[in-house]
Design a protein around this motif. Structure first.
Motif, PDB file in Angstrom:
ATOM      1  N   ILE A  48       0.836  -1.205   0.000  1.00 50.02           N
ATOM      2  CA  ILE A  48       0.000   0.000   0.000  1.00 50.02           C
ATOM      3  C   ILE A  48       0.870   1.254   0.000  1.00 50.02           C
ATOM      4  CG2 ILE A  48      -1.715   1.317   1.316  1.00 50.02           C
ATOM      5  CD1 ILE A  48      -2.841  -1.439   2.195  1.00 50.02           C
ATOM      6  N   THR A  49       1.955   1.244   0.718  1.00 53.86           N
ATOM      7  CA  THR A  49       2.867   2.394   0.743  1.00 53.86           C
ATOM      8  C   THR A  49       3.367   2.709  -0.657  1.00 53.86           C
ATOM      9  OG1 THR A  49       3.533   1.856   2.993  1.00 53.86           O
ATOM     10  CG2 THR A  49       5.005   3.297   1.751  1.00 53.86           C
ATOM     11  N   GLN A  50       3.776   1.667  -1.416  1.00 52.93           N
ATOM     12  CA  GLN A  50       4.239   1.885  -2.784  1.00 52.93           C
ATOM     13  C   GLN A  50       3.097   2.375  -3.677  1.00 52.93           C
ATOM     14  OE1 GLN A  50       5.321  -0.902  -1.039  1.00 52.93           O
ATOM     15  NE2 GLN A  50       7.354  -0.046  -0.746  1.00 52.93           N
ATOM     16  N   MET A  51       1.903   1.864  -3.467  1.00 53.50           N
ATOM     17  CA  MET A  51       0.742   2.316  -4.238  1.00 53.50           C
ATOM     18  C   MET A  51       0.477   3.796  -3.988  1.00 53.50           C
ATOM     19  SD  MET A  51      -1.926  -0.797  -3.728  1.00 53.50           S
ATOM     20  CE  MET A  51      -1.331  -2.469  -3.655  1.00 53.50           C
ATOM     21  N   GLN A  52       0.595   4.201  -2.730  1.00 55.30           N
ATOM     22  CA  GLN A  52       0.374   5.609  -2.385  1.00 55.30           C
ATOM     23  C   GLN A  52       1.445   6.499  -3.012  1.00 55.30           C
ATOM     24  OE1 GLN A  52       0.247   5.050   1.858  1.00 55.30           O
ATOM     25  NE2 GLN A  52      -2.001   4.941   1.896  1.00 55.30           N
ATOM     26  N   LYS A  53       2.689   6.033  -3.039  1.00 58.82           N
ATOM     27  CA  LYS A  53       3.761   6.796  -3.687  1.00 58.82           C
ATOM     28  C   LYS A  53       3.473   6.937  -5.173  1.00 58.82           C
ATOM     29  CE  LYS A  53       7.485   5.557  -0.531  1.00 58.82           C
ATOM     30  NZ  LYS A  53       8.730   4.786  -0.358  1.00 58.82           N
TER      31      LYS A  53
ATOM     32  N   GLN B 172       0.579   6.858  -6.582  1.00 56.57           N
ATOM     33  CA  GLN B 172      -0.563   7.769  -6.709  1.00 56.57           C
ATOM     34  C   GLN B 172      -0.088   9.219  -6.636  1.00 56.57           C
ATOM     35  OE1 GLN B 172      -3.210   8.057  -3.301  1.00 56.57           O
ATOM     36  NE2 GLN B 172      -4.998   8.035  -4.688  1.00 56.57           N
ATOM     37  N   GLN B 173       0.783   9.528  -5.685  1.00 57.47           N
ATOM     38  CA  GLN B 173       1.317  10.891  -5.544  1.00 57.47           C
ATOM     39  C   GLN B 173       2.119  11.298  -6.777  1.00 57.47           C
ATOM     40  OE1 GLN B 173       3.568  10.541  -1.951  1.00 57.47           O
ATOM     41  NE2 GLN B 173       1.769  10.657  -0.608  1.00 57.47           N
TER      42      GLN B 173
ATOM     43  N   SER C 188      -0.225  11.999  -9.636  1.00 59.42           N
ATOM     44  CA  SER C 188      -0.884  13.301  -9.456  1.00 59.42           C
ATOM     45  C   SER C 188       0.054  14.442  -9.815  1.00 59.42           C
ATOM     46  CB  SER C 188      -1.361  13.469  -8.009  1.00 59.42           C
ATOM     47  OG  SER C 188      -2.352  12.523  -7.711  1.00 59.42           O
TER      48      SER C 188
END
Length: 115
Positions: A95-100, A102-103, A106
């Motif tokens: 999830i941490t890599q997914m959030q990175k 995503q950022q 963006s």
């Protein structure tokens, strides 16, 4: 960190297994322990594309050394034709890599080539 190594056994390696059957997990475990790691599991598939896979827990700072040893020591033995090692991230830890990602998406940090 967890790592998955997979590869193909050479014809010479297969002949060795037939001539002298043995559980290679002990030898693999000793090699991994030499780097401060731990063998989690060792599996034989023997399907011609991927003949084995190994799950291990190896410190991140040692994985480059393991890759070099795989190339020289393990493949150099003649028993293994190919071997690759890749990181294995638990789904909940990804999830941490997914959030990175995503950022970065963006922020348009990467744009695919256009036609």
């Amino acid at each position: 960190m967890l790592w998955v190594s997979y590869g193909r056994v050479s014809q010479e390696g297969i002949q060795g297994m037939v001539t002298s059957p043995s559980n290679r997990a002990e030898a693999v475990g000793k090699l991994i322990e030499a780097y401060g790691g731990k063998l989690i599991s060792y599996h034989m598939l023997m399907n011609g594309n991927i003949d084995f896979f190994i799950v291990s827990d190896i410190p991140d700072d040692k994985i480059a050394d393991v890759a070099i040893v795989n190339a020289m020591l393990v493949r150099g033995s003649g028993a293994i034709e190919t071997i690759s090692t890749v990181p294995a991230v638990r789904a909940e830890d990804a999830i941490t890599q997914m959030q990175k990602a995503q950022q970065m998406a963006s922020a348009m940090a990467y744009q695919a080539p256009t036609k």
